[in-house]
Design an enzyme around this catalytic site. Structure first.
Site, PDB file in Angstrom:
ATOM      1  CE  LYS A 114      39.062  40.941  43.284  1.00 29.13           C
ATOM      2  NZ  LYS A 114      38.869  39.661  42.589  1.00 29.13           N
ATOM      3  CE  LYS A 197      48.550  43.943  40.272  1.00 35.47           C
ATOM      4  NZ  LYS A 197      48.619  42.600  40.816  1.00 35.47           N
ATOM      5  CE  LYS A 200      40.110  42.508  34.838  1.00 38.72           C
ATOM      6  NZ  LYS A 200      41.156  41.848  35.630  1.00 38.72           N
TER       7      LYS A 200
END
Ligand code: TRP
Length: 334
Positions: A114, A197, A200
């Site tokens: 991230k 996968k 969002k």
């Protein structure tokens, strides 16, 4: 024998959960509410580890909670609450943070991913300590089992390490939780890129089916899902990732085995499969959407349910936190 205590959390970072969330998490949460003593929280404090617009966050927190009830969580059979309504989460996170090594926290791969995406100077300290807050979420409730996806395994390991460290240093205080990574839970892929996968953050909206999406849009997206060379309806991860994904979604929603679907659609072609799958998805999500919309039409009622959930959660969290303060040697206020 008493039922195992279960806790899980989900972030309110979208206007709707998607089919991957529904099949990978929410449906299992619903299934566990009777066999377990279940606590489910909307983790708004985790959401603010990356920038959020305040009005949007508030809205999404309600929408997330409404969808949990809409998916079938029953406030009389489990405890649904908003993380920030229970201040003990932050309090325990501080104590656990003081037991976490800087190097130990630095090894968390989700942070590395991230923060690499955010850029080195934009990642916050909150994002860095995210897994410690997650450990607090879990340990406050003396949780036996944590239903999570495979990607959360490392955070669960940290949680277990911190619980053991605390117990060793200060005396038995926490149950050591186990991850409950569901066998056979369908991994749902992106409709436009079936090699990743459904998520969002990783695709265009065309690749994602939202739980709250209107039926026409769902049909359109499934109709335009990327398929593979050839015409044969057959599951084959390597050669036919697109069709494999569609078959998995179909199977997960109807309970019919993929092998049986392959037989039934032998010679039928991709178009027929897609058309039938669109019906299956629309029919499965319609009741969830309708119940969610009903919850959102009466936010006073929704907020009361969340207040009731928070109050039940605080009763448990408060007992754990009192023990923690005592063990650590924090002077009680007189
Ligand atoms: N990190 C989890 C995720 O991204 C969400 C989460 C926060 C969570 N607190 C939790 C999951 C506690 C399980 C238990 O999916």
């Amino acid at each position: 024998m008493s039922r195992p205590r279960v806790l899980s959390g989900i972030q309110p970072t979208a206007d709707s959960f998607h089919l991957g969330n529904y099949l990978g998490a929410l449906r299992q949460w619903v299934a566990m509410q009777d066999s377990c003593d279940a606590f489910y929280c909307v983790v708004d404090l985790h959401a603010i580890t990356v920038p959020q617009d305040p009005a949007v966050l508030r809205r999404r927190t309600r929408v997330a909670a409404a969808q949990l009830f809409g998916a079938g969580l029953d406030p009389d059979r489990c405890t649904v609450f908003v993380q920030s309504h229970v201040p003990e989460h932050v309090e325990l996170a501080w104590v656990l943070g003081c037991l976490t090594g800087f190097g130990e926290a630095s090894r968390m791969v989700q942070f590395k991913d991230k923060s690499a995406k955010a850029g080195p100077d934009t990642a916050s300290v909150g994002l860095f300590t995210y897994p410690i807050l997650q450990a607090a979420d879990i340990l406050l409730y003396q949780t036996d089992q944590v239903p999570v996806g495979e990607d959360q395994r490392q955070h669960l390991e940290l949680t277990r390490d911190l619980a053991q460290r605390f117990n060793h240093r200060f005396g038995e205080t926490f149950v050591i939780p186990r991850p409950y990574i569901l066998p056979g839970v369908a991994k749902i892929a992106d409709l436009q890129d079936p090699t990743i996968k459904m998520s969002k953050s990783s695709s265009s909206p065309q690749g994602i089916v939202d739980v709250l999406e209107d039926p026409a849009a769902i049909r359109r997206k499934i109709g335009r899902a990327v398929t593979d060379a050839g015409t044969e309806v057959r599951a084959d991860e390597e050669a036919k990732p697109g069709i494999t994904n569609l078959l998995r979604i179909y199977s997960a929603l109807t309970g019919e085995a993929v092998a049986s679907l392959e037989q039934r659609y032998a010679g039928a072609g991709y178009g027929t499969l897609k058309k039938d799958l669109a019906d299956v998805v629309v029919n499965a999500l319609a009741p969830v959407r309708e119940r969610t919309e009903k919850m959102l039409a009466d936010t006073d009622h929704l907020d009361r349910l969340l207040a009731q959930g928070a109050s039940r959660a605080r009763q448990v969290a408060g007992v754990t936190m009192a023990a923690v303060r005592d063990r650590v040697g924090l002077l009680p206020p007189s």
